[in-house]
Design an enzyme around this catalytic site. Structure first.
Site, short mmCIF file in Angstrom:
data_model
loop_
_atom_site.label_atom_id
_atom_site.label_comp_id
_atom_site.label_asym_id
_atom_site.label_seq_id
_atom_site.Cartn_x
_atom_site.Cartn_y
_atom_site.Cartn_z
N LYS A 189 36.85 29.77 47.24
CA LYS A 189 36.31 29.83 45.86
C LYS A 189 36.53 31.19 45.20
O LYS A 189 36.92 31.27 44.05
CB LYS A 189 34.80 29.55 45.86
CG LYS A 189 34.42 28.11 45.99
CD LYS A 189 32.96 27.88 45.66
CE LYS A 189 31.99 28.68 46.52
NZ LYS A 189 32.02 28.37 47.95
N ARG A 247 23.46 26.61 44.02
CA ARG A 247 23.62 26.18 45.41
C ARG A 247 22.50 25.24 45.83
O ARG A 247 22.49 24.78 46.96
CB ARG A 247 23.58 27.41 46.33
CG ARG A 247 24.96 27.90 46.78
CD ARG A 247 24.72 29.18 47.51
NE ARG A 247 25.67 29.50 48.52
CZ ARG A 247 26.64 30.40 48.38
NH1 ARG A 247 26.82 30.99 47.24
NH2 ARG A 247 27.42 30.70 49.39
N ARG A 267 32.40 40.65 56.95
CA ARG A 267 31.00 40.40 56.58
C ARG A 267 30.23 39.89 57.80
O ARG A 267 30.75 39.09 58.57
CB ARG A 267 30.95 39.33 55.48
CG ARG A 267 31.36 39.84 54.14
CD ARG A 267 31.64 38.74 53.13
NE ARG A 267 30.68 37.64 53.12
CZ ARG A 267 30.72 36.64 52.24
NH1 ARG A 267 31.67 36.59 51.32
NH2 ARG A 267 29.82 35.67 52.28
N ARG A 326 25.67 28.62 57.81
CA ARG A 326 26.02 28.45 56.39
C ARG A 326 26.53 27.04 56.11
O ARG A 326 26.28 26.49 55.05
CB ARG A 326 27.08 29.49 55.99
CG ARG A 326 26.48 30.89 55.88
CD ARG A 326 27.55 31.95 55.88
NE ARG A 326 28.29 32.01 54.64
CZ ARG A 326 29.49 32.59 54.52
NH1 ARG A 326 30.08 33.11 55.57
NH2 ARG A 326 30.07 32.63 53.36
P1 AMP Z 1 28.96 33.88 49.12
O1 AMP Z 1 29.68 35.17 48.97
O2 AMP Z 1 28.99 33.04 47.86
O3 AMP Z 1 29.37 33.10 50.33
O4 AMP Z 1 27.42 34.26 49.32
C1 AMP Z 1 26.98 35.00 50.43
C2 AMP Z 1 25.52 34.76 50.70
O5 AMP Z 1 24.75 35.19 49.55
C3 AMP Z 1 25.14 33.31 50.89
O6 AMP Z 1 25.36 32.86 52.22
C4 AMP Z 1 23.66 33.34 50.53
O7 AMP Z 1 22.90 33.91 51.57
C5 AMP Z 1 23.64 34.33 49.36
N1 AMP Z 1 23.82 33.60 48.10
C6 AMP Z 1 24.90 33.63 47.27
N2 AMP Z 1 24.73 32.82 46.22
C7 AMP Z 1 23.50 32.25 46.38
C8 AMP Z 1 22.76 31.29 45.65
N3 AMP Z 1 23.24 30.72 44.52
N4 AMP Z 1 21.53 30.95 46.12
C9 AMP Z 1 21.02 31.50 47.22
N5 AMP Z 1 21.68 32.39 47.99
C10 AMP Z 1 22.91 32.76 47.58
#
Ligand code: AMP
Length: 212
Positions: free
Chosen positions: A13, A88, A155, A166
């Site tokens: 994404k 999400r 990460r 996840r």
């Molecule tokens: P991502 O980089 O989009 O994979 O986000 C990394 C982490 O940030 C996720 O695994 C969640 O812990 C947190 N996170 C990101 N976006 C959201 C969201 N919309 N709602 C809740 N947690 C989020």
């Protein structure tokens, strides 16, 4: 155009969002990037988010919704935006519907095997968020970002235990959004089962879906 991107963590994404937001000249709003920035700066939100993120869990809805609400008020969102990683949960989607009208939702799909490989090999720049992969997107100097010279790292939530968590969280909390947006008639599925070198195929399908 107001766009939402869906897809399992690691489907790509972030990469697609950067390219599509350049094409349409709209900001890419990644809640994950916003949380990582807050963690780096050790802000109150960052310290709170870290306790969830490192385990692969979602940050609570109220915190996340407020963050996005504030961001969408900024001037650069006037002509549209691309949300990457938000909503999400159904509660987040409902909150979003109260703030703005979403025009299209792109749901990127790929096999879990491919996604696990992308995630476990993924490395990112601590400073600018540029994305690398240990096999096919390698920085010229090991551990150093080509774009800004920042530190390239893995990460914590890209490590196997957190990846598993996840996926579970995505299936339980985020997958219901597919039905939510299908019912509204604005969801389009995009096949992202291509090797990373052929990302242009994904972008071309995404453009067709956005322009239909
Ligand atoms: P991502 O980089 O989009 O994979 O986000 C990394 C982490 O940030 C996720 O695994 C969640 O812990 C947190 N996170 C990101 N976006 C959201 C969201 N919309 N709602 C809740 N947690 C989020």
């Amino acid at each position: 155009m107001n766009i939402v991107l869906l897809g399992l963590p690691g489907v790509g994404k972030g990469t697609y969002a950067k390219k599509i937001s350049n094409i349409y000249d709209i900001p890419q709003i990644s809640t994950g990037d916003m949380f990582r920035e807050a963690m780096k700066n050790r802000t109150k939100i960052g310290l709170l988010a870290k306790t969830y993120i490192d385990k692969g869990n979602l940050v609570p809805d109220d915190v996340t919704i407020k963050l996005v609400e504030e961001r969408l008020k900024q001037d650069d969102c006037k002509n549209g935006f691309m949300l990457d990683g938000f909503p999400r949960t159904i509660a987040q989607a409902e909150a979003l519907d109260k703030i703005v009208v979403i025009d299209k939702v792109l749901d990127f799909t790929a096999s879990e095997e491919i996604i696990i490989d992308r995630l476990s090999g993924r490395r990112i720049c601590k400073s600018c968020g540029a994305i690398y992969h240990i096999r096919n997107i390698i920085p010229k100097v090991k551990g150093v970002c080509d774009k800004c010279g920042g530190e390239v790292y893995q990460r914590d939530d890209d490590k196997p235990k957190a990846i598993k968590e996840r996926f579970i969280v995505y299936k339980k909390q985020t997958e219901p959004l597919i039905k939510y947006y299908t019912k509204k008639g604005i969801l389009r599925s995009i096949n992202a089962d291509w090797p990373i070198e052929q990302v242009d195929n994904v972008i071309s399908d995404a453009r067709k879906a956005l322009e239909e």
